[in-house]
Scaffold this motif. Structure first.
Motif, PDB file in Angstrom:
ATOM      1  N   GLY A 380       0.814  -1.213   0.000  1.00  0.00           N
ATOM      2  CA  GLY A 380       0.000   0.000   0.000  1.00  0.00           C
ATOM      3  C   GLY A 380       0.845   1.259   0.000  1.00  0.00           C
ATOM      4  N   ALA A 381       1.888   1.266   0.830  1.00  0.00           N
ATOM      5  CA  ALA A 381       2.758   2.441   0.908  1.00  0.00           C
ATOM      6  C   ALA A 381       3.548   2.627  -0.385  1.00  0.00           C
ATOM      7  N   VAL A 382       4.048   1.527  -0.955  1.00  0.00           N
ATOM      8  CA  VAL A 382       4.821   1.623  -2.196  1.00  0.00           C
ATOM      9  C   VAL A 382       3.935   2.102  -3.331  1.00  0.00           C
ATOM     10  N   ARG A 383       2.748   1.491  -3.455  1.00  0.00           N
ATOM     11  CA  ARG A 383       1.820   1.931  -4.503  1.00  0.00           C
ATOM     12  C   ARG A 383       1.384   3.373  -4.272  1.00  0.00           C
ATOM     13  N   GLY A 384       1.178   3.746  -3.016  1.00  0.00           N
ATOM     14  CA  GLY A 384       0.755   5.108  -2.722  1.00  0.00           C
ATOM     15  C   GLY A 384       1.747   6.136  -3.230  1.00  0.00           C
ATOM     16  N   VAL A 385       3.053   5.871  -3.040  1.00  0.00           N
ATOM     17  CA  VAL A 385       4.090   6.780  -3.535  1.00  0.00           C
ATOM     18  C   VAL A 385       4.069   6.829  -5.060  1.00  0.00           C
ATOM     19  N   ALA A 386       4.001   5.643  -5.693  1.00  0.00           N
ATOM     20  CA  ALA A 386       4.014   5.587  -7.158  1.00  0.00           C
ATOM     21  C   ALA A 386       2.784   6.263  -7.750  1.00  0.00           C
ATOM     22  N   TRP A 387       1.619   5.974  -7.178  1.00  0.00           N
ATOM     23  CA  TRP A 387       0.388   6.527  -7.734  1.00  0.00           C
ATOM     24  C   TRP A 387       0.257   8.026  -7.496  1.00  0.00           C
ATOM     25  N   SER A 388       0.822   8.523  -6.413  1.00  0.00           N
ATOM     26  CA  SER A 388       0.768   9.970  -6.187  1.00  0.00           C
ATOM     27  C   SER A 388       1.522  10.704  -7.290  1.00  0.00           C
ATOM     28  N   MET A 389       2.674  10.150  -7.687  1.00  0.00           N
ATOM     29  CA  MET A 389       3.437  10.761  -8.781  1.00  0.00           C
ATOM     30  C   MET A 389       2.695  10.611 -10.110  1.00  0.00           C
ATOM     31  N   MET A 390       2.010   9.486 -10.273  1.00  0.00           N
ATOM     32  CA  MET A 390       1.232   9.266 -11.489  1.00  0.00           C
ATOM     33  C   MET A 390       0.099  10.292 -11.601  1.00  0.00           C
ATOM     34  N   ILE A 391      -0.591  10.552 -10.491  1.00  0.00           N
ATOM     35  CA  ILE A 391      -1.705  11.504 -10.508  1.00  0.00           C
ATOM     36  C   ILE A 391      -1.209  12.910 -10.812  1.00  0.00           C
TER      37      ILE A 391
END
Length: 451
Positions: A380-391
């Motif tokens: 969750g934390a790893v995806r959260g970092v990646a997806w925040s940059m994606m957004i």
């Protein structure tokens, strides 16, 4: 005689232990998968395709300009991106069984709040809530659950859950349009509030379980001890799946070059894809494509992405993700080359099909690669970092296209840029070999392989 009795006792104890283990005729992961798909469908209140239908009725009712309305939505997108890493950490700590009902309750309340908006300030707050809880948190929870319950079938399971999102894109705008035309935009938001509350809160409490291990099960419902060990040459051809005990922390992930290579793919897809779709009517119109064709191509792209999603998931379970992600970037670069040159109007169909391929890979391979490469414990934390940059990349996407036409009077400069970025991302992700985790806490120990 004593030895025989001891053996009998051991067999009896073993039999009792087997009886004590829970047995399931139906793997509960499929129920979790259904709820994950439902969560993606009901993330609609915070998604652009749903909010877009409310734009003109709300804007005129509130007496706002296009710029004021768009700035409020852009601000909310940035807030959602900034909050995702924190939501991911909470998800890893508490699990979906607790976080899903909380987020669903918050989204239902936020939708009701949207129906009561009267000022620009409250619009900023309302958009921030529905974007963060719907488009951000609810989507993250959905893929988190699939990642925990499936391993060898993770690509296909993620694709199946993604059908919830695809079906939402196809139906929710029409539902919104009918509700607004018949009952007004306030009733439309109340409808979303009630739907989210009824469909997600109780299932989250009574059905969702965080991990299969909580029920004495294994991912996919398959006990690894009962599976034959694959041959070395066969194992090398399979996609990487990092063992749970070798899961990476966010700090370790951020120091890994492979993470940034993978990130280049999803940020490029978000930036270029959003820019092309946002300006698609004008962009294709510059090549003589009629407006009704351009609009139909949007629907065709969504259909292609939906139909190809499961094949992409199937490939993800059988081949290394870096090759599939590289292929998606090459498709995106070729799509930009076609719209740059447009040798014939019918080529717009090929252009749209290529974007549909990238969309299907983005919803399958690019979604599971994080947990496959870096493990389950902090997904969750790893995806959260990646997806925040994606957004954030997605929010910036329309800007370079607008600047190209404003400053150069042509779309060609930005199309050259949009063709170069996927090529660079393809080169980067091709070299994104499975990462190796070195235990910083044990400097004297031998490095452990992540695969």
């Amino acid at each position: 005689m004593n030895s025989q009795s001891s053996c009998a006792e051991v067999e009896l104890k073993g039999g009792l232990e087997e009886i004590a283990l829970p047995t399931y005729k139906f793997f509960p992961g499929w129920s979790i998968l259904g709820i994950a798909a439902l969560a993606q469908f009901l993330s609609a209140p915070g998604q652009s395709f749903s909010v877009a239908v409310f734009k003109d009725p709300m804007r005129m009712s509130l007496g706002l300009s296009e710029t004021q309305y768009s700035l409020a939505y852009g601000f909310a997108t940035i807030v959602s991106a900034c909050l995702l890493p924190f939501i991911g950490r909470m998800l890893d700590h508490w699990g979906a069984r607790i976080i899903l009902p909380i987020v669903a309750t918050g989204l239902a309340i936020s939708c009701f709040f949207m129906s009561q908006i009267h000022t620009l300030g409250s619009l900023y707050l309302g958009f921030s809530l529905v974007r963060s809880l719907g488009q951000g948190a609810l989507t993250l929870i959905s893929v988190w659950m699939v990642g925990e319950w499936f391993e060898k079938k993770r690509g296909r399971a993620t694709a199946l859950a993604g059908f919830g999102s695809a079906f939402s894109v196809m139906t929710v705008p029409f539902i919104n349009s009918w509700l607004i035309s018949e009952y007004g935009w306030k009733t439309g938001w109340i409808f979303h509030a009630v739907t989210v509350a009824v469909c997600l809160i109780l299932p989250g409490i009574f059905i969702v379980r965080n991990r299969p291990e909580d029920l004495g099960l294994h991912p996919d419902g398959i006990d690894p001890a009962q599976e034959p060990e694959p041959q070395p040459e066969e194992k090398s051809k399979r996609p990487l799946i990092t063992a749970t005990i070798e899961s990476w922390t966010v700090r370790q992930v951020l120091r890994d070059p492979t993470f940034w290579k993978l990130l280049s793919v999803i940020t490029t897809h978000a930036l270029v894809g959003t820019g092309l779709v946002f300006h698609q009517i004008a962009l294709l119109g510059s090549h003589g494509v009629p407006e009704n064709w351009a609009i139909r191509m949007m629907a065709f792209q969504a259909v292609c992405a939906t139909l190809l999603m499961f094949p992409a998931g199937w490939l993800t379970d059988r081949f290394p993700s870096r090759y599939i992600l590289c292929f998606s970037m090459l498709c995106m670069a070729l799509a930009n080359l076609i719209v740059l040159t447009m040798p014939a109007i019918w080529m717009v169909v090929v252009y749209t099909f290529l974007l549909g391929i990238t969309g299907s890979i983005f919803r399958s391979t690019a979604t599971v690669v994080w947990i496959n490469y870096y493990g389950r414990m902090n997904q969750g934390a790893v995806r959260g970092v990646a997806w925040s940059m994606m957004i954030l990349a997605s929010a910036l996407g329309p800007l370079p296209v607008a600047m190209s036409i404003d400053y150069f009077g042509s779309y060609n400069p930005v199309l050259y840029l949009f063709m170069a970025l996927p090529l660079m991302a393809a080169l980067a992700v091709w070299s994104a070999h499975p990462p190796t985790l070195f235990k910083d806490e044990e400097p004297a120990a031998e490095p452990e392989a992540a695969s």
